[in-house]
Enzyme design. Structure first.
Site, PDB file in Angstrom:
ATOM      1  N   GLN A 195      20.078  30.214 -21.296  1.00  0.00           N
ATOM      2  CA  GLN A 195      19.649  31.146 -20.246  1.00  0.00           C
ATOM      3  C   GLN A 195      20.818  32.089 -19.959  1.00  0.00           C
ATOM      4  OE1 GLN A 195      16.152  30.555 -18.800  1.00  0.00           O
ATOM      5  NE2 GLN A 195      16.396  29.741 -20.876  1.00  0.00           N
ATOM      6  N   GLY A 236      11.506  30.431 -10.459  1.00  0.00           N
ATOM      7  CA  GLY A 236      11.814  30.288 -11.872  1.00  0.00           C
ATOM      8  C   GLY A 236      12.499  31.504 -12.471  1.00  0.00           C
ATOM      9  N   HIS A 237      12.867  31.359 -13.735  1.00  0.00           N
ATOM     10  CA  HIS A 237      13.629  32.419 -14.402  1.00  0.00           C
ATOM     11  C   HIS A 237      12.793  33.681 -14.612  1.00  0.00           C
ATOM     12  CE1 HIS A 237      12.605  30.448 -18.584  1.00  0.00           C
ATOM     13  NE2 HIS A 237      11.529  30.818 -17.934  1.00  0.00           N
ATOM     14  N   ASN A 238      13.484  34.812 -14.509  1.00  0.00           N
ATOM     15  CA  ASN A 238      12.891  36.139 -14.734  1.00  0.00           C
ATOM     16  C   ASN A 238      11.887  36.568 -13.669  1.00  0.00           C
ATOM     17  OD1 ASN A 238      13.153  34.830 -17.820  1.00  0.00           O
ATOM     18  ND2 ASN A 238      14.112  36.834 -17.525  1.00  0.00           N
TER      19      ASN A 238
END
Length: 341
Positions: A195, A236-238
């Site tokens: 990540q 969460g990511h993004n």
């Protein structure tokens, strides 16, 4: 302590009664006493206003006549006015600047910055004026934190993340940990995807205790200006969250979802990944969002509480919806059905 006319001079509003009335704190209608300032924001509490012992009460213009002989301030939005008065009476705790001897600081920091015992600040970190780093907090290498931002004890900011100005991050929050990204082999084994994005947080953001915001896989996770995030929330990511959106406790937002500006998301709502939610959307508490929402409005997908026995009976019917629908279709197609004649 403030006089009513002093408050009106600072915050606006019309004073009713003696403008020299002094108040020293804010309180609820029920608990207020001499020297207290209360407010009426909901008409259903009019009875409490009439019996309140507050020295003064903030009301809307439509409730001006209800004050009777009581002193007060008339304003367009009593709840907002109360919030601003509460800020006057309860300013942030003053923190003496300086770096505690037990802090581990790898960079020079402005003289106005306060770094508490046990805090760790990595190489290449940039701190603005008047930043406060709480005890035991960890700031990774290359992090940038804007002026006036405060971190409570034991906040963790992973390397490379960016925090704007005048933010407040509560104890135990983790910013920039790895997003949940894995690829699966034919054998079923999981291969971790590094990540490499960041978390970028705007200005005037508040993040609650034990909330986690994952760094992006490739692109950044972005939190807009003025966003308010409650306790124990997973982002969460993004994910991208628009300006002035507010999110209540225990919400889960899966990766790559985009949430618009000025949204309100109720507690324990869940939003699956890769969705788009428009500006000015309200999501009720406990709602599971599985599709994108393209129009402003209020959206709900949950069952209100009911006695357990009633729930069991209703759920029994729910399990047989397909067969019930088939029976209804058969009846509608029957020669004996009125509409088939």
């Amino acid at each position: 302590m403030f006089r009513l006319d002093e408050l009106a001079a600072r915050l606006g509003g019309d004073v009713v009664g003696d403008p020299a009335t002094t108040v020293r704190r804010v309180a609820t209608l029920e608990q207020a006493g001499e020297g207290d300032l209360s407010f009426l924001a909901n008409p259903k509490y009019v009875g409490r206003l009439k019996s309140s012992h507050a020295s003064a009460i903030i009301v809307a213009d439509s409730a001006r006549s209800l004050l009777g002989e009581k002193a007060g301030i008339v304003t367009r939005d009593p709840y907002l006015y109360f919030a601003r008065v509460a800020q006057l009476f309860n300013p942030p705790e003053a923190v003496a600047p300086g770096v505690h001897p037990l802090a581990d600081v790898a960079v020079a920091v402005p003289a106005s910055v306060a770094v508490a015992a046990g805090a760790s600040i990595g190489a290449g970190v940039e701190l603005g004026e008047d930043v406060v780093i709480g005890a035991g907090s960890s700031i990774g290498a290359g992090v940038r934190i804007g002026a006036g931002t405060r971190l409570a004890p034991r906040v963790v900011i992973y390397p490379g993340c960016v925090i704007g100005t005048n933010c407040l991050i509560h104890a135990g929050a983790v910013i920039g940990s790895d997003g949940f990204g894995f690829a699966r082999e034919k054998s079923g084994a999981w291969v971790k995807i590094p990540q490499v994005g960041r978390v970028v947080i705007g200005d005037d953001v508040e993040i609650g205790a034990n909330t986690t915001i994952d760094r992006g896989a490739l692109d950044d996770t972005v939190i807009g200006n003025g966003v308010k995030i409650d306790n124990q929330i997973q982002i969460g990511h993004n994910v991208r969250i628009g300006d002035y959106t507010a999110i209540a406790g225990c919400v889960g937002i899966a990766g790559s979802t985009q949430i618009g500006a000025r949204c309100m998301i109720g507690g324990q709502a869940g939003i699956i990944g890769h969705l788009t939610i428009a500006d000015d959307v309200v999501i009720s508490a406990g709602t599971l969002v599985t599709k994108s929402i393209h129009k402003p409005g209020v959206y709900t997908a949950n069952l209100p509480v009911q006695p357990h026995a009633d729930w069991v009976k209703n759920f029994a019917h729910l399990r047989h919806l397909d067969s019930l629908a088939a029976r209804i279709r058969a009846l509608e197609q029957s020669p004996d059905h009125p509409e088939s004649a």
